[in-house]
Structures are given as structure tokens and as C-alpha cells.
Write an enzyme that holds these catalytic residues in place. Structure first.
Site, PDB file in Angstrom:
ATOM      1  N   HIS A 126       0.837  -1.566   0.287  1.00 23.50           N
ATOM      2  CA  HIS A 126       0.379  -0.121  -0.083  1.00 23.50           C
ATOM      3  C   HIS A 126       0.844   1.060   0.266  1.00 23.50           C
ATOM      4  O   HIS A 126       1.876   1.049   0.440  1.00 23.50           O
ATOM      5  CB  HIS A 126      -1.599   0.303   0.796  1.00 23.50           C
ATOM      6  CG  HIS A 126       0.077   0.058   2.171  1.00 23.50           C
ATOM      7  ND1 HIS A 126      -0.202   1.298   3.334  1.00 23.50           N
ATOM      8  CD2 HIS A 126       0.248  -1.289   3.168  1.00 23.50           C
ATOM      9  CE1 HIS A 126       0.357   0.985   4.041  1.00 23.50           C
ATOM     10  NE2 HIS A 126       0.977  -0.272   4.831  1.00 23.50           N
ATOM     11  N   CYS A 183       2.919  -5.263   6.779  1.00 23.07           N
ATOM     12  CA  CYS A 183       2.395  -5.037   5.234  1.00 23.07           C
ATOM     13  C   CYS A 183       3.295  -4.662   4.944  1.00 23.07           C
ATOM     14  O   CYS A 183       4.491  -4.061   5.575  1.00 23.07           O
ATOM     15  CB  CYS A 183       1.045  -3.983   5.366  1.00 23.07           C
ATOM     16  SG  CYS A 183      -0.149  -5.142   6.038  1.00 23.07           S
TER      17      CYS A 183
END
Length: 521
Positions: free
Chosen positions: A404, A423
Site C-alpha cells: 500500500h 504490511c
């Protein structure tokens, strides 16, 4: 304590070959009652470790339960074993010819067992990756070893078969060549120790460690030998030419390439040639775990280096810096298909992060972060300060691990970028999303329209793109040099323990503080 190497060491002396089969002719499978060797072989197989028995039994079933190793085949096996060093392995771990010859009655089966064991290590690695990593979900390499060994003997292509078991891609081959170079360095005496001292050695200073620094940089090729001789004659001055070589060393080790020899650079300079060779061997082992066929279009993230590379048509075409999981919240080793791009994504905060880092700060903090609670879940609305930034790259069935954007751009400038909750934060993520969608102008238009309107929009890629999250602390860079990263997740140490070797790697020296307001995934 003795240090057990993953290296070839001294050459194995020639020994008398065991009395084995006298012909090289292939045998057709027969029933057990037709072979006079069956009872002896069956009894010997029963004494093997349980994990080795199925392959050995399958091999002899293919060969009619008769001896298979004659002098010519043994010479071929010896030739294949002679190439073991390039894999960072020890010949003595697999081929103890003195031991095999000690008992002629069992020599044939023991040779087969050793040959299959070596084949499995080349094809699949020495240890199971799940035993040394908390979460490892990638496609393993699988090979029919009994059938392959039998076919190689029938075709008289034993050496060629062994050569094809290990990875043959450029990454493995280049790292293997690097390993051989480091073993030669060790044979020549390695490099002198670089003493670690408090403070920073600045360009323009004088220091009695300069001779050791020059020799260290010359040994690995960061400084040409002729330049090293010239600089050595100039005394203890840390001048511009030596500074340029230090910058190259720093870049190769993922350090801030500023020429200042502070704690992190001193720590890396202090590692011995032996330990760097062992680190290469550990990473060759990791590569052997993986399935050989890969998607020609894929995204690979090296979590040890915090670097992402995008492959298209089998070639690396784009790379970005990334921020990956901190040591306490590590990014796992995963291989998952890339499913869709989400423009302007909201963030559904995982319960653990919400409980530890968000809810204790109270309602005012939630409001300041554009967060609200719905059905017990903390949700952050999309927006310019949202933790996921302007784009999320969704992976299918990925344990809530995804790639992301992020509003916290400063971390991309750090050398130690293991700072997230697991992440992968992608530098220039919007531009990267446009690159992925560019083959289909319609999809790209949808994404651009969503970025203009700031509406949350999910866009399916329409094609299979795999994402591989890898942990490689040694690899070959674009200049053909072996690049190293420190063992931030301590996975090298765990793997080395599983393999029974000793490796002494430096602790990671961070180059920036964690932003206490950074609560993104």
C-alpha cells in the site's frame, strides 16, 4: 566449540571403491521374489532413517532390486559431488566414500542413499522452511528423485541431472559464483579485522585503522588493488578516493552512503570473510526451497533489504524502496496472487493495533485521525492522511498482508526500513499502480478518475500477477557484486542453528527513530 562449515574444506582423498554392480545395464522392474538381493536390501532399508526409506525403496523397485553402482557410475557420482562447493555445501555431509566402502555388502544401498540425499538437498534444501520461519507459505520445489536418478543412470547423464536439480536462474548462479569468490578470499587469508570504536570516522581525518580499511575494501573489490597500493603509501589519511570506495561499500550493504564511518558501517566492516561466506550459503539454501518455475510477471519484495522489484516478461523493469514489518511484527514469507488495486482505500484497523495503539488514546485522537468505530471495528476513512495512502494492492488470501501507499514518506529515506506492522509500504505507490494498470487503458482511466474524484474504487487487474515476499540477506546487485543486509529478523541465526553451523553477524544499527504517530499497517 567446533565450527561446522557449509563449505567443501579439504579435498576428500581417493579411496577404494566398494565392490558393487559390474554392469551398467538398466534393469526392468521385477517382483521381489525374482531378485536374490531383495531380502538383504529390504533389511538394510529398514535400518535407514524413516524419512529416507521411501525414496531408496522406490529407486530399487525401479531397478528390480539389483545392485546398480559400478565403477563408471561411481566415477560419475564422484564428478557430480566434486561440484558441490558452488552450492555452499560440504561434500563430507553426503559422500563419505571411506565409510561407504567399509562394508562391501551394504555399499550399493548406502551409495544410493547418499546419492538421493544429495539430490534432495539440491532440489529442495537441507531443512524444511516451516521449521525455521514462523510463517512460510511459498511454492516449494518438488522432484521425483528416485525416478530422476534412475533415468539419469540409464541415460548416462548423472552429472547433468545433478546440475539441473539446484536452481539455474541468474540470481542463484551469480550468488553461487560469489560464494566461490569468498571461499577463495578465505583461502588467501581473508581480510584484516577492522576495529570498532565509539564515534564516527569522518572524511578528511587521520586514523590508524586506515591500512585495515584499505585492505578490507580491496579484498571485496570496493577499491581497486592499484588504488589501494597508492593510498597505503599516502599514510593514515581518510581522503576523497578512499571515501568514494567507502560509499560503494555502504551502498552494497544497504547503509547510508555518506562516507561517514559510524556505528553501522563499522559493524559491517567488522564481519569476517568466513561469516560472509556462511551468510551466502544460508541464502543459497533459501533459494533451493523455492519452486523453479515463476510467473514472468511478478512483484518480489526482499524484506531483508526492504526493496521491491517488478518483473515483466521475465525481466526486472522497475524497483522501489519499501517499508516492511518491524522485527516484532515481521513481514512473513508469502507467495500470493495479486488480485486488485483499490484507489483511496479506507483502513479497517486490525483488532490488535486498535487495542494497543489507538483506542487507549481516546475519542479525540480517533477524531483527529479521521477514524470511527463500527460494529466494534476501528475504521479510518480514506483521505490524504489515511494510513493506506491513495492506493492499496490487494493480495488474495494473504493473512491481511498487502502492499500500500503511505503518508509517512520520510521512512523511505532511511537505510533500516523494517518499521511497519507487517504490511509493505511502497514508495511512489500511485505511480507504481499506474504502471501495473498501463497495459489496459480502460483500467488505467478508471484508476486516474478515482484519483481525481478521491472516491474509493476497486479495480481488478484482469491478469495473474504473483507477489513473493522473500527474506534474502545476501544477493547479487545490478553491478554484479554480492550485496549484504544485516539479519534484522534473526532468521539467518535460526537457519544456521538448524544446519548446525556457527555464524557471527552484526547487530542492526538503525538510522532513524520510529514515528510514534505512525500507526499504519
Amino acid at each position: 566449540m567446533n565450527r561446522r562449515e557449509l563449505t567443501l574444506g579439504a579435498a576428500v582423498a581417493a579411496v577404494a571403491l566398494p565392490a558393487m554392480a559390474q554392469t551398467a545395464a538398466p534393469y526392468a522392474p521385477v517382483t521381489t521374489s525374482d531378485s536374490p538381493y531383495y531380502a538383504a536390501f529390504d533389511a538394510q532399508i529398514a535400518r535407514l532413517p524413516a524419512a529416507e526409506q521411501p525414496d531408496v525403496r522406490a529407486f530399487y523397485e525401479l531397478n528390480g532390486w539389483r545392485p546398480v553402482w559400478n565403477a563408471d557410475r561411481l566415477r560419475r557420482l564422484n564428478e557430480a559431488a566434486g561440484r558441490i562447493e558452488r552450492h555452499g555445501l560440504s561434500r563430507n555431509d553426503f559422500f563419505d566414500f571411506v565409510g561407504l566402502a567399509a562394508d562391501p555388502d551394504s555399499a550399493d544401498l548406502r551409495t544410493t542413499t547418499a546419492a538421493l540425499k544429495y539430490a534432495r538437498v539440491l532440489a529442495e534444501g537441507m531443512v524444511r522452511p516451516e521449521t525455521v520461519e514462523e510463517l512460510w507459505e511459498m511454492q516449494k520445489n518438488r522432484v521425483d528423485l528416485p525416478g530422476g536418478l534412475n533415468d539419469a543412470l540409464v541415460r548416462n547423464q548423472l552429472v547433468e541431472w545433478y546440475e539441473g536439480l539446484a536452481p539455474t536462474d541468474i540470481g542463484y548462479n551469480n550468488l553461487s559464483a560469489g560464494y566461490i569468490r569468498y571461499r577463495r578470499l578465505i583461502a588467501q587469508g581473508g581480510w584484516p579485522a577492522f576495529p570498532t570504536r565509539p564515534g564516527t570516522l569522518e572524511p578528511g581525518a587521520s586514523d590508524n585503522r586506515i591500512p585495515a580499511l584499505i585492505a578490507r575494501l580491496v579484498a571485496e573489490g570496493d577499491l581497486a588493488a592499484e588504488a589501494g597500493n597508492r593510498l597505503s603509501a599516502e599514510g593514515l589519511f581518510y581522503g576523497p578516493e578512499l571515501e568514494a570506495a567507502v560509499r560503494g561499500f555502504q551502498a552494497r550493504h544497504g547503509l547510508a552512503a555518506d562516507g561517514r564511518i559510524g556505528p553501522g558501517t563499522q559493524s559491517s566492516l567488522g564481519v569476517s570473510a568466513e561469516d560472509r561466506a556462511r551468510q551466502i550459503a544460508l541464502n543459497l539454501e533459501r533459494r533451493r526451497w523455492l519452486k523453479r518455475e515463476v510467473n514472468p510477471e511478478r512483484i518480489e519484495v526482499n524484506t531483508a533489504a526492504a526493496i521491491m522489484v517488478y518483473w515483466k516478461d521475465g525481466r526486472p523493469v522497475h524497483s522501489n524502496r519499501v517499508v516492511v514489518g518491524a522485527p516484532s511484527t515481521q513481514t512473513p514469507s508469502l507467495e500470493k496472487p495479486f488480485a486488485s488495486v483499490v484507489a483511496n482505500p479506507p483502513w479497517y484497523v486490525p483488532a490488535g493495533i486498535a487495542r494497543r495503539e489507538i483506542l487507549p488514546r481516546g475519542p479525540a485522537y480517533l477524531a483527529s485521525q479521521n477514524m470511527y468505530i463500527q460494529n466494534g471495528t476501528v475504521i479510518q476513512r480514506a483521505g490524504p492522511t489515511a494510513a493506506l495512502g491513495y492506493v492499496k494492492f490487494e493480495l488474495r488470501d494473504s493473512y491481511a498482508i498487502f502492499l500500500h501507499d503511505t503518508p509517512s514518506k520520510a521512512a523511505f529515506n532511511l537505510s533500516v526500513r523494517q518499521r511497519s506492522h507487517g504490511c509493505v509500504r511502497v514508495q511512489n505507490a500511485v505511480e507504481f499502480a499506474r504502471l501495473l494498470l498501463s497495459p489496459d487503458p480502460t483500467l488505467l482511466d478508471q484508476f486516474d478518475a478515482a484519483q481525481t474524484s478521491r472516491r474509493t474504487t476497486r479495480i481488478q487487474t484482469g491478469r495473474e500477477i504473483s507477489v513473493r515476499l522473500l527474506y534474502w540477506t545476501a544477493f547479487v546487485d545490478g553491478q554484479g557484486r554480492v550485496a549484504f543486509r544485516e539479519d534484522v529478523y534473526r532468521r539467518d541465526r535460526v537457519l544456521a542453528e538448524a544446519l548446525g553451523i556457527a555464524v557471527d553477524l552484526p547487530a542492526v544499527v538503525a538510522d532513524g527513530r520510529v514515528d510514534v504517530n505512525d500507526v499504519g499497517p
